[in-house]
Every structure is written in structure tokens, then in C-alpha cells.
Design a protein around this motif. Structure first.
Motif, PDB file in Angstrom:
ATOM      1  N   PHE B 105     -81.321  87.392  -3.848  1.00  7.36           N
ATOM      2  CA  PHE B 105     -81.351  86.497  -5.011  1.00  7.36           C
ATOM      3  C   PHE B 105     -82.754  86.287  -5.569  1.00  7.36           C
ATOM      4  O   PHE B 105     -82.897  86.072  -6.777  1.00  7.36           O
ATOM      5  CB  PHE B 105     -80.747  85.140  -4.645  1.00  7.36           C
ATOM      6  N   CYS B 106     -83.803  86.336  -4.706  1.00 11.33           N
ATOM      7  CA  CYS B 106     -85.140  86.143  -5.280  1.00 11.33           C
ATOM      8  C   CYS B 106     -85.492  87.341  -6.167  1.00 11.33           C
ATOM      9  O   CYS B 106     -86.269  87.214  -7.111  1.00 11.33           O
ATOM     10  CB  CYS B 106     -86.199  85.887  -4.205  1.00 11.33           C
ATOM     11  N   ILE B 107     -84.859  88.513  -5.898  1.00  4.75           N
ATOM     12  CA  ILE B 107     -85.086  89.691  -6.742  1.00  4.75           C
ATOM     13  C   ILE B 107     -84.276  89.599  -8.036  1.00  4.75           C
ATOM     14  O   ILE B 107     -84.821  89.725  -9.139  1.00  4.75           O
ATOM     15  CB  ILE B 107     -84.708  90.982  -5.976  1.00  4.75           C
ATOM     16  N   THR B 108     -82.963  89.374  -7.916  1.00  2.00           N
ATOM     17  CA  THR B 108     -82.111  89.364  -9.114  1.00  2.00           C
ATOM     18  C   THR B 108     -82.456  88.191 -10.036  1.00  2.00           C
ATOM     19  O   THR B 108     -82.429  88.329 -11.256  1.00  2.00           O
ATOM     20  CB  THR B 108     -80.618  89.320  -8.737  1.00  2.00           C
ATOM     21  N   GLY B 109     -82.784  87.024  -9.435  1.00  2.14           N
ATOM     22  CA  GLY B 109     -83.159  85.870 -10.254  1.00  2.14           C
ATOM     23  C   GLY B 109     -84.424  86.129 -11.050  1.00  2.14           C
ATOM     24  O   GLY B 109     -84.507  85.816 -12.241  1.00  2.14           O
ATOM     25  N   THR B 110     -85.421  86.734 -10.395  1.00  2.00           N
ATOM     26  CA  THR B 110     -86.679  87.047 -11.073  1.00  2.00           C
ATOM     27  C   THR B 110     -86.465  88.060 -12.194  1.00  2.00           C
ATOM     28  O   THR B 110     -86.980  87.912 -13.310  1.00  2.00           O
ATOM     29  CB  THR B 110     -87.703  87.605 -10.061  1.00  2.00           C
ATOM     30  N   VAL B 128     -87.389  82.024  -7.465  1.00  3.11           N
ATOM     31  CA  VAL B 128     -87.369  81.191  -6.261  1.00  3.11           C
ATOM     32  C   VAL B 128     -86.284  80.119  -6.378  1.00  3.11           C
ATOM     33  O   VAL B 128     -85.540  79.854  -5.424  1.00  3.11           O
ATOM     34  CB  VAL B 128     -88.755  80.551  -6.015  1.00  3.11           C
ATOM     35  N   THR B 129     -86.174  79.515  -7.580  1.00  2.86           N
ATOM     36  CA  THR B 129     -85.141  78.492  -7.789  1.00  2.86           C
ATOM     37  C   THR B 129     -83.751  79.071  -7.548  1.00  2.86           C
ATOM     38  O   THR B 129     -82.902  78.463  -6.888  1.00  2.86           O
ATOM     39  CB  THR B 129     -85.231  77.931  -9.227  1.00  2.86           C
ATOM     40  N   THR B 130     -83.495  80.275  -8.101  1.00  2.93           N
ATOM     41  CA  THR B 130     -82.208  80.931  -7.897  1.00  2.93           C
ATOM     42  C   THR B 130     -81.950  81.164  -6.411  1.00  2.93           C
ATOM     43  O   THR B 130     -80.851  80.917  -5.904  1.00  2.93           O
ATOM     44  CB  THR B 130     -82.173  82.300  -8.617  1.00  2.93           C
ATOM     45  N   ALA B 131     -82.996  81.626  -5.695  1.00  4.05           N
ATOM     46  CA  ALA B 131     -82.827  81.995  -4.289  1.00  4.05           C
ATOM     47  C   ALA B 131     -82.605  80.778  -3.397  1.00  4.05           C
ATOM     48  O   ALA B 131     -81.764  80.801  -2.501  1.00  4.05           O
ATOM     49  CB  ALA B 131     -84.054  82.787  -3.814  1.00  4.05           C
ATOM     50  N   VAL B 132     -83.352  79.690  -3.628  1.00  5.19           N
ATOM     51  CA  VAL B 132     -83.209  78.530  -2.744  1.00  5.19           C
ATOM     52  C   VAL B 132     -82.201  77.515  -3.277  1.00  5.19           C
ATOM     53  O   VAL B 132     -81.755  76.637  -2.531  1.00  5.19           O
ATOM     54  CB  VAL B 132     -84.569  77.820  -2.479  1.00  5.19           C
ATOM     55  N   GLY B 133     -81.804  77.648  -4.567  1.00  4.60           N
ATOM     56  CA  GLY B 133     -80.924  76.653  -5.193  1.00  4.60           C
ATOM     57  C   GLY B 133     -79.552  76.566  -4.557  1.00  4.60           C
ATOM     58  O   GLY B 133     -79.043  75.476  -4.287  1.00  4.60           O
ATOM     59  N   GLY B 134     -78.938  77.723  -4.307  1.00  2.67           N
ATOM     60  CA  GLY B 134     -77.602  77.728  -3.721  1.00  2.67           C
ATOM     61  C   GLY B 134     -77.583  77.087  -2.342  1.00  2.67           C
ATOM     62  O   GLY B 134     -76.720  76.261  -2.044  1.00  2.67           O
ATOM     63  N   ALA B 156     -89.078  78.858   2.010  1.00  2.12           N
ATOM     64  CA  ALA B 156     -89.410  79.108   0.604  1.00  2.12           C
ATOM     65  C   ALA B 156     -90.450  80.221   0.450  1.00  2.12           C
ATOM     66  O   ALA B 156     -90.419  80.972  -0.527  1.00  2.12           O
ATOM     67  CB  ALA B 156     -89.919  77.824  -0.053  1.00  2.12           C
ATOM     68  N   LEU B 157     -91.354  80.352   1.429  1.00  2.00           N
ATOM     69  CA  LEU B 157     -92.425  81.347   1.291  1.00  2.00           C
ATOM     70  C   LEU B 157     -91.894  82.771   1.124  1.00  2.00           C
ATOM     71  O   LEU B 157     -92.367  83.503   0.245  1.00  2.00           O
ATOM     72  CB  LEU B 157     -93.393  81.273   2.476  1.00  2.00           C
ATOM     73  N   PRO B 158     -90.919  83.219   1.949  1.00  2.20           N
ATOM     74  CA  PRO B 158     -90.395  84.579   1.739  1.00  2.20           C
ATOM     75  C   PRO B 158     -89.839  84.775   0.334  1.00  2.20           C
ATOM     76  O   PRO B 158     -90.017  85.854  -0.260  1.00  2.20           O
ATOM     77  CB  PRO B 158     -89.276  84.688   2.788  1.00  2.20           C
ATOM     78  N   ALA B 159     -89.200  83.734  -0.206  1.00  2.00           N
ATOM     79  CA  ALA B 159     -88.661  83.850  -1.568  1.00  2.00           C
ATOM     80  C   ALA B 159     -89.789  84.014  -2.586  1.00  2.00           C
ATOM     81  O   ALA B 159     -89.673  84.807  -3.534  1.00  2.00           O
ATOM     82  CB  ALA B 159     -87.805  82.631  -1.898  1.00  2.00           C
ATOM     83  N   PHE B 160     -90.900  83.277  -2.388  1.00  2.00           N
ATOM     84  CA  PHE B 160     -92.049  83.437  -3.274  1.00  2.00           C
ATOM     85  C   PHE B 160     -92.607  84.855  -3.189  1.00  2.00           C
ATOM     86  O   PHE B 160     -92.936  85.475  -4.200  1.00  2.00           O
ATOM     87  CB  PHE B 160     -93.150  82.425  -2.914  1.00  2.00           C
ATOM     88  N   VAL B 161     -92.715  85.386  -1.961  1.00  2.00           N
ATOM     89  CA  VAL B 161     -93.206  86.755  -1.774  1.00  2.00           C
ATOM     90  C   VAL B 161     -92.305  87.748  -2.511  1.00  2.00           C
ATOM     91  O   VAL B 161     -92.783  88.621  -3.252  1.00  2.00           O
ATOM     92  CB  VAL B 161     -93.276  87.100  -0.265  1.00  2.00           C
ATOM     93  N   GLY B 162     -90.993  87.598  -2.340  1.00  2.00           N
ATOM     94  CA  GLY B 162     -90.047  88.511  -2.988  1.00  2.00           C
ATOM     95  C   GLY B 162     -90.118  88.432  -4.504  1.00  2.00           C
ATOM     96  O   GLY B 162     -90.135  89.462  -5.198  1.00  2.00           O
ATOM     97  N   ALA B 163     -90.189  87.215  -5.032  1.00  2.00           N
ATOM     98  CA  ALA B 163     -90.253  87.045  -6.488  1.00  2.00           C
ATOM     99  C   ALA B 163     -91.574  87.591  -7.026  1.00  2.00           C
ATOM    100  O   ALA B 163     -91.609  88.223  -8.094  1.00  2.00           O
ATOM    101  CB  ALA B 163     -90.099  85.563  -6.848  1.00  2.00           C
ATOM    102  N   GLY B 164     -92.652  87.378  -6.267  1.00  2.00           N
ATOM    103  CA  GLY B 164     -93.956  87.891  -6.688  1.00  2.00           C
ATOM    104  C   GLY B 164     -93.988  89.413  -6.706  1.00  2.00           C
ATOM    105  O   GLY B 164     -94.442  90.023  -7.684  1.00  2.00           O
ATOM    106  N   GLY B 185     -85.884  94.116   1.979  1.00  2.00           N
ATOM    107  CA  GLY B 185     -86.129  94.286   3.413  1.00  2.00           C
ATOM    108  C   GLY B 185     -87.310  93.466   3.895  1.00  2.00           C
ATOM    109  O   GLY B 185     -87.261  92.830   4.956  1.00  2.00           O
ATOM    110  N   ILE B 186     -88.386  93.459   3.085  1.00  2.00           N
ATOM    111  CA  ILE B 186     -89.578  92.684   3.453  1.00  2.00           C
ATOM    112  C   ILE B 186     -89.259  91.193   3.535  1.00  2.00           C
ATOM    113  O   ILE B 186     -89.617  90.509   4.504  1.00  2.00           O
ATOM    114  CB  ILE B 186     -90.723  92.934   2.429  1.00  2.00           C
ATOM    115  N   VAL B 187     -88.549  90.684   2.493  1.00  2.00           N
ATOM    116  CA  VAL B 187     -88.219  89.254   2.460  1.00  2.00           C
ATOM    117  C   VAL B 187     -87.326  88.890   3.647  1.00  2.00           C
ATOM    118  O   VAL B 187     -87.572  87.897   4.343  1.00  2.00           O
ATOM    119  CB  VAL B 187     -87.512  88.891   1.134  1.00  2.00           C
TER     120      VAL B 187
END
Lengths: 223, 223, 223
Positions: B105-110, B128-134, B156-164, B185-187
């Protein structure tokens, strides 16, 4: 002949009033003050419709733009303030008013979605969301486990039945004030009977026993 | 060659399924019934995307308009119902599925934010909002302290890394199905390793000790 | 002469900062980590405005599109991290910063609604929603009973007063940076005095006694 719009507005306002009373009753049970009673009544009665209006992108929710929607929550808080000082059975009353709101909102929510051009499946989902959304907000705000997830109870199924029947009647061209009241009656009867008779559906995992909350709560009728 | 849209749809659907399983597992642990299991699976798996779609004003959320999005929550509830009666380690499974949903989700949301023309910072925030919101909706609805705020955990940090990373790849023109899977995979690895090794970040106030919940929970690995 | 837009932006940013500090303080009291502190600060300080922007359909909330809004939550989390390790009176500080945010947000929320063409009643409601929305999200997210519903406290009334005065001044053509600060001062003083003097309004049901939480909490002043 009465237009669909007038029928919808009245069903909506009565539903708002029912949910508002359920909010004020919960506020009373949780020892909130009169301002908290008005606010919780507003959140539960206008929240479901606000979610619906935001989702279908219908502009600002009617709760904000049409002041007539403020009357039911104010009326509900006043009613609870003056009439319920001697009432013991808050939970029963709360459930009955909540069931009334559920019965009307699954119809009006579905209709709003249909008239804004959504497909049948989306309309049913949005109708159910409108119907259960306000009560969910109420329980989350008051820091309770939502009724929606109480395994000793059936709450979402009646809303699905109501939204499904509304969609069917609409597509058959049979939706009117009369059939709307009929659907509302079915949903209300289903919800209240399920609650009084303690009907339930299987738990989330096959073979698990209900427990902890007491066998009496499952097999016996509640007041 | 496969288009970005197809890649996105599949990543999104798999992410929805992962989050849905986490919802049904929490429903099982909290002794909800099968209807509550479907509903909680729907809220966690479709809620983050619904918030995203409402925020970027993309019209009614896909969860309402595209019925294919209803399959993962139904499938998840059935799977948990039939397969998990003998499972003890709900928490571990819940964390793994939740990590899978987070990673996708941090990928698709971004990406949705980037393709709708938002600036990089806004796209990362929305991802990040999409990934942690659900997951946040899931925990709030089930009346739990959100995992997002568990000080013994990194969420939250992995989601930030993925979105970045997604934003970076997009602007370099390197985003594809392959690099998307790499980022996921990284996230996933970051989130799961942080959880198993009990990595943590400093508390909200400098010099405060972690306590109350047990030192073992901080220094030792969890099952 | 300074334009209304500049005044609004600054009032809004200062309000965001006040609410952000209240979020980081609650995160500290609940033993969240530094990431949770930033997130809770963001939710409380940007959540109310995000609800407002979604409701008036103003496109993506400024919190997502204007990166300057990210500075206050980051600053607040850093401030709490470095400065509050020896502070005992979290609750008092939290209430003061929260009151500052409330005072500014009921003004900026109302003004945004008025300038987007809503009627006075709708503008007041939206102003109050903006002012109390962030704090409500904060308390729900942190799994607390919302301050908004604490019967030993007055929270929503000052916001109504501020939103009402703002609407009045606007329609009289007297709204300016000066009168805005005056209104903010009145709201802040009302909220803080009500809290220190333990003013309260009647409970949701006539004739019910306040109890359980201690008579001292009602009649005496708090630190």
C-alpha cells in the motif's frame, strides 16, 4: 401525489431523530453533560450521512448546509434530559431507537447512491455504510466496542437486507413511500427480533465456542 | 509489455487481501462473529484506499465502485474461518499479513498520488497515510491501542522508506513491476526484522526509560 | 496593510503548532516513541483542518499540499523530546496548548467556510468541527475518552462562542487581525477559566448527580 424527494427528506429526518435519541441515551449512560449529549446525538445522527455525502462527492454534507437537520439532535437531547431521569432500561431503549435509525438510513442511503448514478452493488454498500456508520462513530467516540461487532448480536445483516430490497424495488420501478415503510418495517423487525431472541451467526473461526460473556446472554432473551 | 495500470491493480488487490486477512485474524482473536470478520476485513483493507481517494478528490473510492475489491475481504474471512481453528499464533500471523499490506500500500498509495499530479512531499505523505490508515482504522474500531503507536515496535518508518523509494524511482523513470516488487520486499523485510529483533526508536521524551510493559519485550525476540 | 490571507495563514500555523504540542505531550504521557510523537502531533494538528477541507470540497487538504504545515508537528515533537524530560504537569500543559489551538482553529475554520460561500449557521458548525475535530481524533487514536465529552469540563462551548463571534464580525465587516486576536483571547480565557475553576454544565439527564469521579474534581480548582 407525493414526490420521492419529500418522502426521502422525511424518512431521513425521522431516521436522524431516532439515531440522535440513541446518541443522547448513550451520553446519559456514560454520564456526559448536556453539551456532550447534543454533540454525541449530532455525531451519530449526522455522521453516517456525512460519510455518504463525502464518498459520493455530493458537495458539503446536508448536515452542514441545511439547518433543519440540527433540530432532531437538539430535540433528542432535550427529550432525554427531561423525560429519562427515572428510566432504568437505557440499553433496551437505545437498541430500539438505534434499530429505527438503522431501518430508515439503509433505505435513504441506498436511494441517494442510486439517484446519483452508482451501480447496484455500490449502492447497497453505501446504504449499509450510511446505516452502520453513525452508530460506529458513536461507539468509537464513546470508547465502547462497537455494537456492529458484538458477536452476541446481529446488526449489519438487517441493513444489508434493507439496502438490497431498496435496490430491487428501485430497479423494478416499485419504490414509493408505501414500499419504503414496508422495507423499514422488515429491517426493524429483523433487527429487534434478532436482539430479543438473541439470534446469532457463527464466530469468525470454525468450531470455536462462545464463552466468557456468559451462556445466558446467548440462549436467553434479554430485557 | 505489462502496463503500469495492470501492475498497480494487482499490487493493490494483493495488498487488500493481506490487510483483509489481518482484519479477520483480529476479529477471530477478539471473538467477533463471521459477519464482524467480513466487516473488519473490509474496513482495514479498503479504508486506507478510501481515505486516499477522498483526499485526492478522485470521486467515489474504488472500493465502492469496483466490485472486484469485495473479493479479497470475503476470501480472507472464509480462509480464517476454515483454516485457523487450530492456530495458536494469531499475533505473529497478523503481523506478517499486516506487513505485507503495508509494503504494497505504501507503493500503490504513493503512485496514485504521483499520477494525479501531487508534488513529491504530498505523494510520500499520502502513500504513508494509505499504508497506515487501514491498520489504524482496524485498531481504533476494535478498541485497541493502534500498532502504529506501539513504542516497542517500528511501523511507520518502513512505510516512509517505501513511499520515498517509490517517489524516487518514479521521478528517475525507473518505476516498473520489477522495481515495485523490490521496494515491497525491502519494506516487508524492514518491518518484519524490526518486529522480530524488537528494534525500537527513542521514546517521545529524552532520557525516559521504557518500562511497565517488561524489559523482555524490548530486548528479546518475539515469536 | 496586511491582507486577511496572511493573517489567516499565521493564525492557522500557530494553531497547528499549539495542537501539535498537545499531541506530542499526550504521546509522552502514553509512553509512545518519538515517531509516534510526530504522528500523533500531525494527526491532532492537521486532522481538524483536513476534515474541514474534505467537507467543503476544497480539493486536497493543505496539510498534504503545502509542506510548510509539516514544520509545526516536527518542531513540537522535538520540543517535547528535548524540553519536557523533567516536567511533571503534563496534563496542565496539554490543556493550555490545546486551548490555544481551539481558540485559533474556531476562527480560521469559520473563516474558511465563510469565504467559500457557506451560510452563517453552516460556517459556525464547520468552525466548531475544525476546532474540536483534531482533539477528538487525538483522543480516539490514543484510546482515551475524548476531552470533548468530559462532563467535568467545558470544551465545545468556547469554540461555539469563537465561531459565532467570528461570523458576526465578518458580516459586520469588522473582521481584522486585531479583532481576530481579541476573539482568540476570549475563547482561550473562557476555556482555561472553565477548566481551572471547574465550571460545568448540567448532566445529560435532569436531576442526576455527578459522582464516581470525585466531588473534589467538581468543586475544587485543578493544578
Amino acid at each position: 401525489m407525493i414526490s420521492i424527494d419529500i418522502v426521502l427528506l422525511w424518512l431521513d429526518l425521522v431516521g436522524v431523530f431516532f439515531f440522535a435519541v440513541s446518541g443522547s441515551l448513550l451520553a446519559a449512560r456514560k454520564q456526559f453533560d448536556i453539551v456532550g449529549s447534543v454533540l454525541l446525538a449530532s455525531i451519530v445522527s449526522l455522521g453516517g450521512g456525512a460519510i455518504r455525502d463525502v464518498v459520493i462527492n455530493a458537495g458539503p454534507p446536508v448536515a452542514f448546509t441545511n439547518p433543519v437537520y440540527l433540530i432532531p439532535p437538539l430535540l433528542a437531547a432535550l427529550l432525554v434530559y427531561f423525560l429519562f431521569s427515572s428510566v432504568q432500561r437505557f440499553t433496551s431503549l437505545l437498541t430500539l431507537f438505534d434499530a429505527g435509525g438503522l431501518a430508515l438510513f439503509c433505505i435513504t442511503g441506498t436511494l441517494k447512491a442510486l439517484t446519483s448514478g452508482m451501480n447496484p452493488v455500490a449502492a447497497i454498500l453505501l446504504g449499509v455504510t450510511t446505516a452502520v456508520g453513525g452508530g460506529l462513530l458513536r461507539d468509537i467516540t464513546a470508547n465502547e466496542i462497537p455494537t456492529l461487532f458484538d458477536a452476541r448480536d446481529i446488526y449489519a445483516l438487517p441493513a444489508f437486507v434493507g439496502a438490497g430490497l431498496t435496490t430491487l424495488l428501485w430497479h423494478l420501478g416499485l419504490f414509493s413511500g408505501l414500499t419504503a415503510c414496508l422495507v423499514a418495517g422488515i429491517v426493524f423487525a429483523f433487527r429487534v427480533t434478532a436482539w430479543r431472541r438473541s439470534w446469532y451467526v457463527p464466530l469468525a473461526v470454525r468450531g470455536w465456542q462462545r464463552g466468557g460473556t456468559g451462556a445466558g446472554a446467548i440462549s436467553g432473551a434479554r430485557d
